[in-house]
Design a protein around this motif. Sequence first.
Motif, PDB file in Angstrom:
ATOM      1  N   LYS A 176       0.840  -1.204   0.000  1.00  0.00           N
ATOM      2  CA  LYS A 176       0.000   0.000   0.000  1.00  0.00           C
ATOM      3  C   LYS A 176       0.868   1.245   0.000  1.00  0.00           C
ATOM      4  N   ALA A 177       1.950   1.235   0.804  1.00  0.00           N
ATOM      5  CA  ALA A 177       2.853   2.391   0.862  1.00  0.00           C
ATOM      6  C   ALA A 177       3.535   2.613  -0.479  1.00  0.00           C
ATOM      7  N   THR A 178       3.942   1.517  -1.150  1.00  0.00           N
ATOM      8  CA  THR A 178       4.578   1.622  -2.465  1.00  0.00           C
ATOM      9  C   THR A 178       3.618   2.210  -3.481  1.00  0.00           C
ATOM     10  N   LEU A 179       2.379   1.713  -3.470  1.00  0.00           N
ATOM     11  CA  LEU A 179       1.374   2.197  -4.421  1.00  0.00           C
ATOM     12  C   LEU A 179       1.056   3.666  -4.177  1.00  0.00           C
ATOM     13  N   GLU A 180       0.858   4.040  -2.900  1.00  0.00           N
ATOM     14  CA  GLU A 180       0.528   5.428  -2.581  1.00  0.00           C
ATOM     15  C   GLU A 180       1.680   6.358  -2.946  1.00  0.00           C
ATOM     16  N   SER A 181       2.906   5.894  -2.709  1.00  0.00           N
ATOM     17  CA  SER A 181       4.080   6.699  -3.055  1.00  0.00           C
ATOM     18  C   SER A 181       4.141   6.952  -4.552  1.00  0.00           C
ATOM     19  N   GLU A 182       3.869   5.915  -5.352  1.00  0.00           N
ATOM     20  CA  GLU A 182       3.894   6.070  -6.808  1.00  0.00           C
ATOM     21  C   GLU A 182       2.783   6.996  -7.272  1.00  0.00           C
ATOM     22  N   GLN A 183       1.597   6.867  -6.665  1.00  0.00           N
ATOM     23  CA  GLN A 183       0.483   7.732  -7.043  1.00  0.00           C
ATOM     24  C   GLN A 183       0.776   9.195  -6.694  1.00  0.00           C
ATOM     25  N   ARG A 184       1.392   9.426  -5.516  1.00  0.00           N
ATOM     26  CA  ARG A 184       1.736  10.803  -5.147  1.00  0.00           C
ATOM     27  C   ARG A 184       2.784  11.373  -6.103  1.00  0.00           C
ATOM     28  N   ARG A 185       3.741  10.534  -6.501  1.00  0.00           N
ATOM     29  CA  ARG A 185       4.777  11.006  -7.412  1.00  0.00           C
ATOM     30  C   ARG A 185       4.173  11.450  -8.732  1.00  0.00           C
ATOM     31  N   VAL A 186       3.218  10.680  -9.243  1.00  0.00           N
ATOM     32  CA  VAL A 186       2.617  10.988 -10.544  1.00  0.00           C
ATOM     33  C   VAL A 186       1.638  12.147 -10.443  1.00  0.00           C
ATOM     34  N   ALA A 187       0.807  12.135  -9.399  1.00  0.00           N
ATOM     35  CA  ALA A 187      -0.303  13.082  -9.341  1.00  0.00           C
ATOM     36  C   ALA A 187       0.018  14.384  -8.625  1.00  0.00           C
ATOM     37  N   ALA A 188       0.941  14.355  -7.661  1.00  0.00           N
ATOM     38  CA  ALA A 188       1.127  15.541  -6.833  1.00  0.00           C
ATOM     39  C   ALA A 188       2.516  16.143  -6.898  1.00  0.00           C
ATOM     40  N   ARG A 246      -6.809  16.322 -15.434  1.00  0.00           N
ATOM     41  CA  ARG A 246      -6.491  17.681 -14.986  1.00  0.00           C
ATOM     42  C   ARG A 246      -5.108  17.698 -14.355  1.00  0.00           C
ATOM     43  N   CYS A 247      -4.428  18.822 -14.489  1.00  0.00           N
ATOM     44  CA  CYS A 247      -3.140  18.994 -13.829  1.00  0.00           C
ATOM     45  C   CYS A 247      -2.813  20.481 -13.764  1.00  0.00           C
ATOM     46  N   ARG A 248      -1.843  20.820 -12.917  1.00  0.00           N
ATOM     47  CA  ARG A 248      -1.386  22.202 -12.782  1.00  0.00           C
ATOM     48  C   ARG A 248      -0.015  22.294 -13.438  1.00  0.00           C
ATOM     49  N   ASP A 268       4.231  31.031 -22.778  1.00  0.00           N
ATOM     50  CA  ASP A 268       4.314  30.550 -21.398  1.00  0.00           C
ATOM     51  C   ASP A 268       2.927  30.147 -20.927  1.00  0.00           C
ATOM     52  N   ILE A 269       2.873  29.024 -20.194  1.00  0.00           N
ATOM     53  CA  ILE A 269       1.633  28.588 -19.548  1.00  0.00           C
ATOM     54  C   ILE A 269       1.867  28.654 -18.051  1.00  0.00           C
ATOM     55  N   GLN A 274       2.699  30.320  -9.764  1.00  0.00           N
ATOM     56  CA  GLN A 274       1.268  30.117  -9.973  1.00  0.00           C
ATOM     57  C   GLN A 274       1.029  29.283 -11.230  1.00  0.00           C
ATOM     58  N   PRO A 275       1.193  27.945 -11.135  1.00  0.00           N
ATOM     59  CA  PRO A 275       0.927  27.074 -12.291  1.00  0.00           C
ATOM     60  C   PRO A 275      -0.533  27.209 -12.734  1.00  0.00           C
ATOM     61  N   GLN A 276      -0.754  26.999 -13.995  1.00  0.00           N
ATOM     62  CA  GLN A 276      -2.108  27.116 -14.532  1.00  0.00           C
ATOM     63  C   GLN A 276      -2.825  25.771 -14.444  1.00  0.00           C
ATOM     64  N   GLU A 277      -4.068  25.805 -14.014  1.00  0.00           N
ATOM     65  CA  GLU A 277      -4.893  24.607 -13.933  1.00  0.00           C
ATOM     66  C   GLU A 277      -5.407  24.284 -15.341  1.00  0.00           C
ATOM     67  N   LEU A 278      -5.082  23.085 -15.845  1.00  0.00           N
ATOM     68  CA  LEU A 278      -5.514  22.681 -17.182  1.00  0.00           C
ATOM     69  C   LEU A 278      -6.499  21.518 -17.083  1.00  0.00           C
ATOM     70  N   ASP A 279      -7.537  21.580 -17.878  1.00  0.00           N
ATOM     71  CA  ASP A 279      -8.565  20.539 -17.908  1.00  0.00           C
ATOM     72  C   ASP A 279      -8.572  19.919 -19.298  1.00  0.00           C
ATOM     73  N   PHE A 280      -8.030  18.692 -19.418  1.00  0.00           N
ATOM     74  CA  PHE A 280      -7.919  18.049 -20.718  1.00  0.00           C
ATOM     75  C   PHE A 280      -9.225  17.391 -21.162  1.00  0.00           C
ATOM     76  N   THR A 281     -10.260  17.485 -20.329  1.00  0.00           N
ATOM     77  CA  THR A 281     -11.579  17.050 -20.784  1.00  0.00           C
ATOM     78  C   THR A 281     -12.231  18.134 -21.637  1.00  0.00           C
ATOM     79  N   LEU A 282     -11.733  19.377 -21.495  1.00  0.00           N
ATOM     80  CA  LEU A 282     -12.263  20.495 -22.287  1.00  0.00           C
ATOM     81  C   LEU A 282     -11.521  20.654 -23.605  1.00  0.00           C
TER      82      LEU A 282
END
Length: 310
Positions: A176-188, A246-248, A268-269, A274-282
């Motif tokens: 669980k710790a390995t999975l959460e660590s990988e998810q945080r690395r990718v998402a946050a 979505r990502c910043r 520049d984006i 202040q990174p820009q919030e992007l929504d790739f569903t739009l």
Amino acid sequence: WRGCVGELAAHLGECGWALAKCPNKGCAESRLRKDLPEHNATCEYRAAKCRHCATEMEGRLLAEHESRCPSQMILCPNGGCGVRQEWRWMKQHREECKSEEIVCPCAGCDTRLLRKAMDAHVTGSHLQKAEEIVQSLWGEVARLKAAAESGQPPPPQQDASHEQLQNLWQENARLKATLESEQRRVAATPTSWSFNWCAVDGWGGGKFYSDQHDFGGGVAGYGILQATGDPEHSHFIAYGMHGIERCRVHATLSILDKHDKILRNVHDIGTAMQPQELDFTLSPFWGGRFTPTPEEKALSVRADGSIRLR
């Protein structure tokens, strides 16, 4: 040669049998003028041009330069890949190459597989096992709960000793710790990377994609240039993402000159603060439009007619 005395000086200036110094700067050799072309073909100080990057240099430096020229096209050494890339970008390619052999990212696992097979390994060998462990633990919880509600001591468990349960809990916690660590690395976790691409037709019309960067966890990013081929209209430069909605982002998109130096940051984006919030569903792409100046066109188009962006 026979002629008038008054024409002798002019003749000696072009006579093939007169001794003449090699015209290449730095060469002290002298030859009969008629033999100078033959000498120049092998002269160490002759003007030579790299066949990879078109850089001009003395002939004596050419062989060593071409053997290490960062613009030379090389084949990815990973069997089954087949990608040909400029030497300067090969290291980055191998960090993403699906045919590169890598070690399993899960703690305690030393399995080595091709990158393209690793997701299936992690899912099948680790996440599935973790799920089985969790199911087993939930079963044990249900058994103990039922015994507590009945007021009777829990019946003995045939296949799960206290020590085995502890091991299962520890294994589950580790996975669980390995999975959460990988998810945080990718998402946050903020991640920096450069994508590079070549528009083979220069500033002519066409759509050109960059190499792709793999963030892991099924998330990848890439750049795109939509060149109009019309000097009166702007070009579209942007990037897109796969595997995330979505990502910043803070991104700077640039034109490079013939020596890979930045000519201009054309778009520049967001910013680092202040990174820009992007929504790739739009929209599948985010970027902007720009028009290269005549000077930028002259400085960016290479000997083969291509341009590079980053």
